[in-house]
Motif scaffolding. Structure first.
Motif, PDB file in Angstrom:
ATOM      1  N   ALA A  27       0.832  -1.212   0.000  1.00 38.58           N
ATOM      2  CA  ALA A  27       0.000   0.000   0.000  1.00 38.58           C
ATOM      3  C   ALA A  27       0.861   1.253   0.000  1.00 38.58           C
ATOM      4  CB  ALA A  27      -0.928  -0.005   1.219  1.00 38.58           C
ATOM      5  N   GLY A  28       1.921   1.248   0.804  1.00 42.45           N
ATOM      6  CA  GLY A  28       2.811   2.406   0.858  1.00 42.45           C
ATOM      7  C   GLY A  28       3.513   2.656  -0.465  1.00 42.45           C
ATOM      8  N   ALA A  31       0.976   4.061  -3.021  1.00 45.20           N
ATOM      9  CA  ALA A  31       0.596   5.439  -2.685  1.00 45.20           C
ATOM     10  C   ALA A  31       1.727   6.413  -2.981  1.00 45.20           C
ATOM     11  CB  ALA A  31       0.191   5.520  -1.208  1.00 45.20           C
ATOM     12  N   LYS A  32       2.948   6.048  -2.628  1.00 45.92           N
ATOM     13  CA  LYS A  32       4.092   6.931  -2.864  1.00 45.92           C
ATOM     14  C   LYS A  32       4.361   7.125  -4.345  1.00 45.92           C
ATOM     15  CE  LYS A  32       6.308   8.718   0.701  1.00 45.92           C
ATOM     16  NZ  LYS A  32       6.680  10.157   0.759  1.00 45.92           N
ATOM     17  N   ALA A  93       6.290   1.431   5.570  1.00 45.83           N
ATOM     18  CA  ALA A  93       4.846   1.245   5.630  1.00 45.83           C
ATOM     19  C   ALA A  93       4.493  -0.117   6.224  1.00 45.83           C
ATOM     20  CB  ALA A  93       4.240   1.391   4.235  1.00 45.83           C
ATOM     21  N   THR A 311      -2.400   9.348   1.540  1.00 46.31           N
ATOM     22  CA  THR A 311      -2.956   8.693   2.723  1.00 46.31           C
ATOM     23  C   THR A 311      -4.217   7.922   2.374  1.00 46.31           C
ATOM     24  OG1 THR A 311      -2.126  10.577   4.007  1.00 46.31           O
ATOM     25  CG2 THR A 311      -3.599   9.053   5.131  1.00 46.31           C
ATOM     26  N   SER A 314      -3.081   4.737   0.621  1.00 53.77           N
ATOM     27  CA  SER A 314      -2.378   3.800   1.496  1.00 53.77           C
ATOM     28  C   SER A 314      -3.335   3.093   2.447  1.00 53.77           C
ATOM     29  CB  SER A 314      -1.273   4.523   2.277  1.00 53.77           C
ATOM     30  OG  SER A 314      -1.805   5.516   3.129  1.00 53.77           O
ATOM     31  N   TRP A 318      -4.213  -0.802   2.011  1.00 49.04           N
ATOM     32  CA  TRP A 318      -3.879  -1.617   3.186  1.00 49.04           C
ATOM     33  C   TRP A 318      -5.067  -2.490   3.590  1.00 49.04           C
ATOM     34  CZ3 TRP A 318      -4.821   0.131   8.710  1.00 49.04           C
ATOM     35  CH2 TRP A 318      -4.317  -0.797   9.637  1.00 49.04           C
TER      36      TRP A 318
END
Length: 327
Positions: A27-28, A31-32, A93, A311, A314, A318
């Motif tokens: 997820a991190g 998102a990044k 993350a 956010t 993520s 997640w």
């Protein structure tokens, strides 16, 4: 044995922690990657890169800065430092989300103990845990993103790679004359790994309101709109998770942003004062001298553009990842 206790024991198992961590790490990364160009521009603004200060302070400045980066370095320029970001963000993350699950079960063993303070504390501890293990990678990423092609042309430098940035940080502060060495320089020479922890203290302090507020808001809104009744609750759909994550990101960014500006200045301090740490007080004074109280919020607009979708993605991914992995 009640189903509630059994469910909590499942959350404390190694299998649950690993699956939650994998979902959080993926997820991190996703998102990044979605906000990588905005992240590059924001770091240049926060750290007061001289090539890009003329763009700071306006909503259109971020767009013009992005165009300038693209003209100079193409798509690679917009993603500069992203390799270090991905190397850092997966473990960061993964540890953050995994740690949150574990801290939450420890601090909130049942619904009677589910308070906003405990939610905040679980989030803050999760953020601090992840930072402790991944901070050197964050410093390398910031250094790579801070480097601009305009200044490198004039200095005869090449685009920094991950390994080159690590070598530069490791060799910072080498001073030919022992008489001119500061105490910190001597410490750096004896323990060069400490060079990878510039700005660590302000990062840890800033992580308390950032991660604490993010997870508090996330947990509170989910409990408010999807309450647990008789040990059962309606699970929010992906769109609801995206919306709750977006609100969490906006609030946490607002309360913690001044810490982030000070942190960025301290992280790039090795380029201006390689012989010693930049202290909290002098960094705060430098930020205030350059822009008054507004200096602590420079780049906040682009920060919102970055942190809100990041956010949202993520948290939503997640949750989706946990569902796919059976946790």
């Amino acid at each position: 044995m009640s189903s509630t206790v059994s469910h909590q024991r499942d959350k404390r198992s190694l299998d649950y922690a690993i699956r939650s961590g994998i979902a959080g790490g993926l997820a991190g990364c996703l998102a990044k990657t979605a906000v990588a160009p905005l992240d590059r521009v924001k770091i240049l603004f926060q750290a007061s890169n001289p090539d890009f200060q003329k763009y700071a302070g306006t909503w259109t400045g971020a767009y013009r800065a992005g165009l300038a980066i693209y003209r100079d370095g193409g798509a690679r320029g917009l993603l500069q430092g992203h390799s270090a970001t991905l190397l850092r963000i997966f473990p960061y993350a993964a540890i953050k989300f995994m740690a949150y699950d574990q801290w939450r079960v420890l601090l909130i063993p049942n619904r009677d103990k589910e308070t906003n303070f405990r939610r905040f504390t679980a989030g803050a501890l999760a953020g601090m845990t992840s930072v402790t293990f991944t901070y050197p990678l964050e410093l390398v990423r910031v250094r790579m993103a801070f480097h601009s092609r305009l200044s490198s042309h004039s200095a005869g430098q090449t685009r920094p790679s991950f390994l080159r940035a690590m070598r530069v940080i490791y060799n910072e502060g080498s001073m030919p004359s022992p008489a001119t060495r500061t105490t910190t320089a001597q410490i750096f020479e004896r323990f060069p790994v400490l060079k990878f922890y510039r700005g660590f203290t302000v990062t840890m302090v800033g992580m308390i309101p950032y991660a604490g507020t993010a997870f508090l808001t996330w947990d509170f809104l989910r409990a408010h709109f999807f309450p647990v009744i008789d040990d059962h609750s309606k699970q929010p759909n992906p769109l609801a998770n995206l919306a709750i994550g977006a609100v969490s990101g906006a609030i946490s960014q607002t309360v913690s942003y001044p810490f982030e500006v000070v942190r960025r200045r301290m992280q790039v301090g090795g380029l201006t004062r390689p012989d010693r740490w930049l202290r909290w007080g002098e960094t705060v004074r430098a930020v205030y001298a350059s822009g008054g109280w507004r200096g602590f919020y420079v780049g906040l607009g682009i920060g919102y553009l970055k942190i809100i979708p990041m956010t949202a993605i993520s948290f939503a991914v997640w949750q989706g990842g946990k569902s796919l992995l059976g946790v």
